[in-house]
Design a protein around this motif. Structure first.
Motif, PDB file in Angstrom:
ATOM      1  N   ILE A 216       0.853  -1.184   0.000  1.00 49.23           N
ATOM      2  CA  ILE A 216       0.000   0.000   0.000  1.00 49.23           C
ATOM      3  C   ILE A 216       0.889   1.233   0.000  1.00 49.23           C
ATOM      4  CG2 ILE A 216      -1.762   1.288   1.278  1.00 49.23           C
ATOM      5  CD1 ILE A 216      -2.517  -1.421   2.622  1.00 49.23           C
ATOM      6  N   SER A 217       0.520   2.228  -0.817  1.00 46.50           N
ATOM      7  CA  SER A 217       1.166   3.532  -0.768  1.00 46.50           C
ATOM      8  C   SER A 217       0.140   4.564  -0.312  1.00 46.50           C
ATOM      9  CB  SER A 217       1.734   3.934  -2.132  1.00 46.50           C
ATOM     10  OG  SER A 217       2.849   3.131  -2.474  1.00 46.50           O
ATOM     11  N   VAL A 218       0.567   5.456   0.571  1.00 45.06           N
ATOM     12  CA  VAL A 218      -0.324   6.478   1.112  1.00 45.06           C
ATOM     13  C   VAL A 218       0.081   7.825   0.540  1.00 45.06           C
ATOM     14  CG1 VAL A 218      -1.284   7.507   3.196  1.00 45.06           C
ATOM     15  CG2 VAL A 218      -0.495   5.123   3.235  1.00 45.06           C
ATOM     16  N   LEU A 219      -0.878   8.461  -0.158  1.00 45.25           N
ATOM     17  CA  LEU A 219      -0.637   9.751  -0.795  1.00 45.25           C
ATOM     18  C   LEU A 219      -1.356  10.832  -0.003  1.00 45.25           C
ATOM     19  CD1 LEU A 219       0.749  10.714  -3.508  1.00 45.25           C
ATOM     20  CD2 LEU A 219      -1.540  10.726  -4.495  1.00 45.25           C
ATOM     21  N   VAL A 220      -0.619  11.833   0.416  1.00 44.33           N
ATOM     22  CA  VAL A 220      -1.182  12.966   1.160  1.00 44.33           C
ATOM     23  C   VAL A 220      -0.577  14.243   0.599  1.00 44.33           C
ATOM     24  CG1 VAL A 220      -1.403  14.101   3.404  1.00 44.33           C
ATOM     25  CG2 VAL A 220      -1.501  11.602   3.266  1.00 44.33           C
ATOM     26  N   GLY A 221      -1.412  15.174   0.179  1.00 44.17           N
ATOM     27  CA  GLY A 221      -0.919  16.426  -0.359  1.00 44.17           C
ATOM     28  C   GLY A 221      -0.038  16.257  -1.576  1.00 44.17           C
ATOM     29  N   GLY A 222      -0.327  15.232  -2.392  1.00 42.78           N
ATOM     30  CA  GLY A 222       0.443  15.004  -3.611  1.00 42.78           C
ATOM     31  C   GLY A 222       1.760  14.296  -3.409  1.00 42.78           C
ATOM     32  N   ARG A 223       2.052  13.877  -2.175  1.00 38.12           N
ATOM     33  CA  ARG A 223       3.309  13.189  -1.876  1.00 38.12           C
ATOM     34  C   ARG A 223       3.025  11.821  -1.260  1.00 38.12           C
ATOM     35  NH1 ARG A 223       7.336  17.083  -2.001  1.00 38.12           N
ATOM     36  NH2 ARG A 223       6.566  19.249  -1.817  1.00 38.12           N
ATOM     37  N   ILE A 224       3.842  10.842  -1.580  1.00 33.52           N
ATOM     38  CA  ILE A 224       3.738   9.542  -0.928  1.00 33.52           C
ATOM     39  C   ILE A 224       4.467   9.619   0.405  1.00 33.52           C
ATOM     40  CG2 ILE A 224       4.464   7.125  -1.013  1.00 33.52           C
ATOM     41  CD1 ILE A 224       3.874   7.090  -3.945  1.00 33.52           C
ATOM     42  N   ILE A 225       3.718   9.435   1.492  1.00 34.84           N
ATOM     43  CA  ILE A 225       4.325   9.540   2.821  1.00 34.84           C
ATOM     44  C   ILE A 225       4.734   8.178   3.374  1.00 34.84           C
ATOM     45  CG2 ILE A 225       3.039  11.648   3.310  1.00 34.84           C
ATOM     46  CD1 ILE A 225       1.271   9.940   5.220  1.00 34.84           C
ATOM     47  N   ALA A 226       4.233   7.093   2.752  1.00 34.11           N
ATOM     48  CA  ALA A 226       4.616   5.754   3.217  1.00 34.11           C
ATOM     49  C   ALA A 226       4.239   4.725   2.167  1.00 34.11           C
ATOM     50  CB  ALA A 226       3.928   5.424   4.546  1.00 34.11           C
ATOM     51  N   THR A 227       5.070   3.691   2.043  1.00 37.04           N
ATOM     52  CA  THR A 227       4.769   2.526   1.215  1.00 37.04           C
ATOM     53  C   THR A 227       5.200   1.300   1.988  1.00 37.04           C
ATOM     54  OG1 THR A 227       5.042   3.659  -0.922  1.00 37.04           O
ATOM     55  CG2 THR A 227       5.317   1.281  -0.921  1.00 37.04           C
ATOM     56  N   GLY A 228       4.338   0.291   2.029  1.00 41.19           N
ATOM     57  CA  GLY A 228       4.705  -0.912   2.752  1.00 41.19           C
ATOM     58  C   GLY A 228       3.609  -1.954   2.710  1.00 41.19           C
ATOM     59  N   THR A 229       3.816  -3.034   3.428  1.00 41.39           N
ATOM     60  CA  THR A 229       2.818  -4.084   3.528  1.00 41.39           C
ATOM     61  C   THR A 229       1.621  -3.568   4.321  1.00 41.39           C
ATOM     62  OG1 THR A 229       3.716  -4.926   5.603  1.00 41.39           O
ATOM     63  CG2 THR A 229       4.650  -5.823   3.548  1.00 41.39           C
ATOM     64  N   PRO A 230       0.480  -4.235   4.224  1.00 36.25           N
ATOM     65  CA  PRO A 230      -0.672  -3.796   5.024  1.00 36.25           C
ATOM     66  C   PRO A 230      -0.357  -3.683   6.513  1.00 36.25           C
ATOM     67  CG  PRO A 230      -1.402  -5.333   3.337  1.00 36.25           C
ATOM     68  CD  PRO A 230       0.095  -5.309   3.264  1.00 36.25           C
ATOM     69  N   ASP A 231       0.377  -4.641   7.051  1.00 35.48           N
ATOM     70  CA  ASP A 231       0.719  -4.580   8.480  1.00 35.48           C
ATOM     71  C   ASP A 231       1.585  -3.369   8.791  1.00 35.48           C
ATOM     72  OD1 ASP A 231      -0.739  -6.833   9.080  1.00 35.48           O
ATOM     73  OD2 ASP A 231       0.988  -8.197   9.039  1.00 35.48           O
ATOM     74  N   ALA A 232       2.542  -3.074   7.908  1.00 36.80           N
ATOM     75  CA  ALA A 232       3.418  -1.923   8.130  1.00 36.80           C
ATOM     76  C   ALA A 232       2.638  -0.618   8.058  1.00 36.80           C
ATOM     77  CB  ALA A 232       4.556  -1.926   7.113  1.00 36.80           C
ATOM     78  N   ILE A 233       1.697  -0.536   7.132  1.00 38.09           N
ATOM     79  CA  ILE A 233       0.889   0.680   7.001  1.00 38.09           C
ATOM     80  C   ILE A 233      -0.023   0.844   8.212  1.00 38.09           C
ATOM     81  CG2 ILE A 233      -0.938   1.786   5.661  1.00 38.09           C
ATOM     82  CD1 ILE A 233       1.862   1.966   4.403  1.00 38.09           C
ATOM     83  N   ARG A 234      -0.596  -0.238   8.690  1.00 37.18           N
ATOM     84  CA  ARG A 234      -1.433  -0.170   9.894  1.00 37.18           C
ATOM     85  C   ARG A 234      -0.657   0.384  11.079  1.00 37.18           C
ATOM     86  NH1 ARG A 234      -6.273  -3.082  10.022  1.00 37.18           N
ATOM     87  NH2 ARG A 234      -6.620  -4.592   8.339  1.00 37.18           N
ATOM     88  N   ALA A 235       0.623   0.012  11.172  1.00 35.26           N
ATOM     89  CA  ALA A 235       1.434   0.375  12.330  1.00 35.26           C
ATOM     90  C   ALA A 235       2.127   1.721  12.189  1.00 35.26           C
ATOM     91  CB  ALA A 235       2.492  -0.709  12.563  1.00 35.26           C
ATOM     92  N   ASN A 236       2.006   2.368  11.032  1.00 36.18           N
ATOM     93  CA  ASN A 236       2.731   3.600  10.759  1.00 36.18           C
ATOM     94  C   ASN A 236       2.020   4.789  11.422  1.00 36.18           C
ATOM     95  OD1 ASN A 236       3.551   6.071   9.291  1.00 36.18           O
ATOM     96  ND2 ASN A 236       4.740   4.637   8.039  1.00 36.18           N
ATOM     97  N   SER A 237       2.691   5.433  12.363  1.00 38.75           N
ATOM     98  CA  SER A 237       2.064   6.529  13.108  1.00 38.75           C
ATOM     99  C   SER A 237       1.787   7.736  12.220  1.00 38.75           C
ATOM    100  CB  SER A 237       2.961   6.931  14.289  1.00 38.75           C
ATOM    101  OG  SER A 237       4.243   7.332  13.839  1.00 38.75           O
ATOM    102  N   ALA A 238       2.642   7.986  11.232  1.00 35.91           N
ATOM    103  CA  ALA A 238       2.423   9.124  10.336  1.00 35.91           C
ATOM    104  C   ALA A 238       1.178   8.905   9.486  1.00 35.91           C
ATOM    105  CB  ALA A 238       3.645   9.325   9.444  1.00 35.91           C
ATOM    106  N   VAL A 239       0.971   7.664   9.033  1.00 38.40           N
ATOM    107  CA  VAL A 239      -0.220   7.337   8.246  1.00 38.40           C
ATOM    108  C   VAL A 239      -1.466   7.466   9.111  1.00 38.40           C
ATOM    109  CG1 VAL A 239      -1.418   5.507   6.998  1.00 38.40           C
ATOM    110  CG2 VAL A 239       1.039   5.851   6.665  1.00 38.40           C
TER     111      VAL A 239
END
Length: 250
Positions: A216-239
């Motif tokens: 999963i890649s998370v796009l915020v304000g036109g920038r990718i702030i994180a890319t990772g597995t579903p578990d990694a994205i779930r645990a990402n405090s910035a996301v």
């Protein structure tokens, strides 16, 4: 490692407004990749850049190692990329099988003569029937596309991408407008029907995202702030702070 899709420093500006800001992303062949983010994050614009509907203001996009930056949508399609939209794009006055025949015809060599591309040709007909079965519409081949249910039309949309012979699929909110049960069935269909193909998906349904995506890649304000597995994205405090929130991650 083989990459189906590579974006390097991709930007898009509309006048003084920058919508996509230096996106770097590499998606492996056969990967199921979800692109998520709040409304206005630039997800749809990024899809349009990949598919050729918009030309990037800067950066490079490659499909299976071939530079497609700024190419026309039809040229990118011929290289093996297909896109579905948030709303269905079927031909409502054609039956389901003829919709798939049209998609299959688009995959034929450009130099082929029209007498070899008739709708009744054996190869095109066989491909259409095969895809009808793959997307669960084997019993609906003679039904007008406009008479199909919404979920069936979405399945036909997916079938048209598959019938085109594309190896990389851009799916724009494939479960939008569906009930929970319909969305669950749609995800199961996508998982089976796209086996071995590269799937890039924009989706707001987090159950769908976490249930289907390899990364999963998370796009915020036109920038990718994180890319990772579903578990990694779930645990990402910035996301969590920027988009998902604590309730989504339970």
């Amino acid at each position: 490692m083989t990459h189906a899709l590579v974006l390097q420093g991709v930007e898009k500006r509309f006048g003084a407004t920058q919508v996509v800001c230096g996106v770097d992303l590499a998606i492996e062949a056969g990967e199921r990749h979800a692109l998520i983010g709040p409304n206005g994050a630039g997800k749809s614009t990024l899809f349009q850049l990949i598919a050729g509907a918009l030309a990037p203001s800067a950066g490079r996009i490659a499909l299976n190692g071939r530079d497609i930056t700024g190419r026309a949508p039809y040229a990118i399609s011929r290289l093996g990329l297909a896109r579905s939209f948030q709303t269905t794009s079927v031909f409502p006055r054609l039956n389901a099988c003829d919709n798939l025949r049209c998609a299959a015809l688009s995959a034929e060599p450009r130099g082929a003569r029209w007498r070899h591309l008739l709708l009744g040709s054996r190869a095109v007909d066989e491909r259409a029937r095969s895809v009808l079965e793959a997307v669960g519409l084997a019993a609906c081949g003679d039904t007008l596309a406009g008479a199909l249910s919404y979920a069936q039309q979405r399945a036909l949309d997916l079938g048209m991408a598959l019938a085109s012979g594309a190896h990389t699929l851009l799916l724009d909110e494939p479960t939008a407008g569906m009930s929970r049960d319909e969305a669950r069935e749609a995800l199961a269909l996508i998982r089976v029907a796209t086996a071995g193909k590269t799937v890039v998906m924009v989706e707001h349904d987090m159950d769908a995202v976490f249930g289907l995506a390899d990364r999963i890649s998370v796009l915020v304000g036109g920038r990718i702030i994180a890319t990772g597995t579903p578990d990694a994205i779930r645990a990402n405090s910035a996301v969590r702070a920027a988009y998902l929130g604590p309730e989504t991650l339970r």
